[in-house]
Design a protein around this motif. Structure first.
Motif, PDB file in Angstrom:
ATOM      1  N   ARG A   1      -7.348  11.303 -12.776  1.00  0.00           N
ATOM      2  CA  ARG A   1      -8.275  10.168 -12.859  1.00  0.00           C
ATOM      3  C   ARG A   1      -8.451   9.697 -14.295  1.00  0.00           C
ATOM      4  O   ARG A   1      -8.553   8.491 -14.552  1.00  0.00           O
TER       5      ARG A   1
ATOM      6  N   TYR B   1      -7.436   5.988 -15.599  1.00  0.00           N
ATOM      7  CA  TYR B   1      -8.401   5.158 -16.328  1.00  0.00           C
ATOM      8  C   TYR B   1      -7.843   4.736 -17.686  1.00  0.00           C
ATOM      9  O   TYR B   1      -7.934   3.566 -18.079  1.00  0.00           O
TER      10      TYR B   1
ATOM     11  N   GLY C   1      -5.544   1.924 -17.588  1.00  0.00           N
ATOM     12  CA  GLY C   1      -6.090   0.670 -17.098  1.00  0.00           C
ATOM     13  C   GLY C   1      -5.726   0.374 -15.653  1.00  0.00           C
ATOM     14  O   GLY C   1      -5.683  -0.789 -15.238  1.00  0.00           O
ATOM     15  N   LEU C   2      -5.505   1.432 -14.852  1.00  0.00           N
ATOM     16  CA  LEU C   2      -5.045   1.253 -13.477  1.00  0.00           C
ATOM     17  C   LEU C   2      -6.071   1.705 -12.443  1.00  0.00           C
ATOM     18  O   LEU C   2      -5.741   1.854 -11.267  1.00  0.00           O
ATOM     19  N   ASP C   3      -7.310   1.925 -12.878  1.00  0.00           N
ATOM     20  CA  ASP C   3      -8.307   2.458 -11.954  1.00  0.00           C
ATOM     21  C   ASP C   3      -8.701   1.473 -10.855  1.00  0.00           C
ATOM     22  O   ASP C   3      -9.331   1.871  -9.871  1.00  0.00           O
ATOM     23  N   GLN C   4      -8.341   0.197 -10.986  1.00  0.00           N
ATOM     24  CA  GLN C   4      -8.595  -0.770  -9.912  1.00  0.00           C
ATOM     25  C   GLN C   4      -7.509  -0.742  -8.855  1.00  0.00           C
ATOM     26  O   GLN C   4      -7.675  -1.300  -7.767  1.00  0.00           O
ATOM     27  N   ARG C   5      -6.393  -0.104  -9.159  1.00  0.00           N
ATOM     28  CA  ARG C   5      -5.267  -0.076  -8.224  1.00  0.00           C
ATOM     29  C   ARG C   5      -4.943   1.311  -7.693  1.00  0.00           C
ATOM     30  O   ARG C   5      -4.261   1.440  -6.679  1.00  0.00           O
TER      31      ARG C   5
ATOM     32  N   ARG D   1       0.853  -1.192   0.000  1.00  0.00           N
ATOM     33  CA  ARG D   1       0.000   0.000   0.000  1.00  0.00           C
ATOM     34  C   ARG D   1       0.886   1.238   0.000  1.00  0.00           C
ATOM     35  O   ARG D   1       1.762   1.379   0.845  1.00  0.00           O
TER      36      ARG D   1
ATOM     37  N   ASN E   1      -1.278  -1.333  -4.217  1.00  0.00           N
ATOM     38  CA  ASN E   1      -2.446  -0.477  -4.373  1.00  0.00           C
ATOM     39  C   ASN E   1      -2.048   0.917  -3.904  1.00  0.00           C
ATOM     40  O   ASN E   1      -1.346   1.064  -2.892  1.00  0.00           O
TER      41      ASN E   1
ATOM     42  N   ARG F   1      -6.488   5.081  -6.514  1.00  0.00           N
ATOM     43  CA  ARG F   1      -7.599   5.974  -6.180  1.00  0.00           C
ATOM     44  C   ARG F   1      -7.040   7.361  -5.908  1.00  0.00           C
ATOM     45  O   ARG F   1      -5.958   7.499  -5.335  1.00  0.00           O
TER      46      ARG F   1
END
Length: 247
Positions: free
Chosen positions: A94, A98, A101-105, A57, A79, A107
């Protein structure tokens, strides 16, 4: 994406938020041009010192348009949360996250470095870029960054610096006082002229008040040990790093 965060709570915060409000669209390209291509090199050095902690993290403070956060995602399996006080910069970030392709990792909530909305010891590593010149109390801000870092976790920061060589410093002064503002205006309009005009005097004033030895003391007072630094690009940039002491 989450709570928009508190409003700017100091004159320094308010000034920084206003200064960067109109810069996001061309920020990354112009940052490279106006630093003679050195900004990316400095970022890679910062990322290298964070990645060696093998964090799960990471908190990236003053993330701007998420350039460092994206680089950290490529260099680690962590993350990442990136925070900034400028909502326009975060919006641009943001979109970049997006598109990568990193919007899952990654924020990107809005937050102040001086009052982070995270529990103690909640990150394995913390990075920050171009931050301490825009806060009222750099020492207290470093203490807050260290608060959310777990024991033995890594802290690394990047900022501009003053060339120690008198000849290079004179060239730096000419560049920051004249060429940077005019080049910024040509490439990015009035917003970049304003930022370029502000930058040189701001850097010089910061290191007058916070010379390198005082920064080292502030890192140690925040509980960071094994603090080291690397002066980059003939003195144009400075990367510092260390680890939090064992609790």
């Amino acid at each position: 994406m989450g709570d928009p965060g508190p409003p700017a709570a100091s004159a320094e915060n308010a000034f920084a938020a206003d200064l960067f409000e109109d810069l996001p669209q061309r920020y990354d390209r112009l940052a490279e041009v106006l630093s003679f291509g050195q900004n990316g090199k400095w970022r890679r050095e910062l990322v290298r010192h964070i990645a060696r902690f093998k964090p799960r993290r990471i908190l990236d403070v003053a993330t701007g348009t998420a350039g460092v956060a994206i680089a950290l995602a490529h260099a680690t399996e962590a993350n990442i949360i990136g925070v900034d006080i400028s909502e326009p910069m975060l919006e641009r970030g943001r979109k970049r996250v997006y598109d990568a392709g990193l919007d899952q990792r990654i924020r990107l909530p809005r937050a102040r470095a001086e009052q982070l909305p995270f529990p103690d010891a909640s990150f394995d590593a913390v990075s920050f870029t171009y931050l301490l010149r825009y806060v009222a109390d750099p020492g207290a801000t470093l203490t807050e960054l260290a608060r959310v870092l777990r024991p033995s976790g890594g802290l690394a920061g990047l900022d501009f610096y003053l060339p120690p060589n008198p000849l290079w410093r004179a060239s730096w002064r000419l560049y920051t006082r004249a060429l940077m503002p005019s080049g910024g205006y040509v490439l990015g309009g009035r917003a970049w002229w304003r930022a370029g005009r502000f930058l040189g005097p701001n850097i010089q004033d910061f290191y007058r008040r916070w010379p390198l030895h005082r920064l080292f003391e502030a890192w140690r007072e925040a509980g960071i040990v094994d603090v080291e630094d690397r002066v980059m690009s003939l003195g144009g940039g400075l990367v510092m790093w260390g680890r939090k002491h064992h609790a």
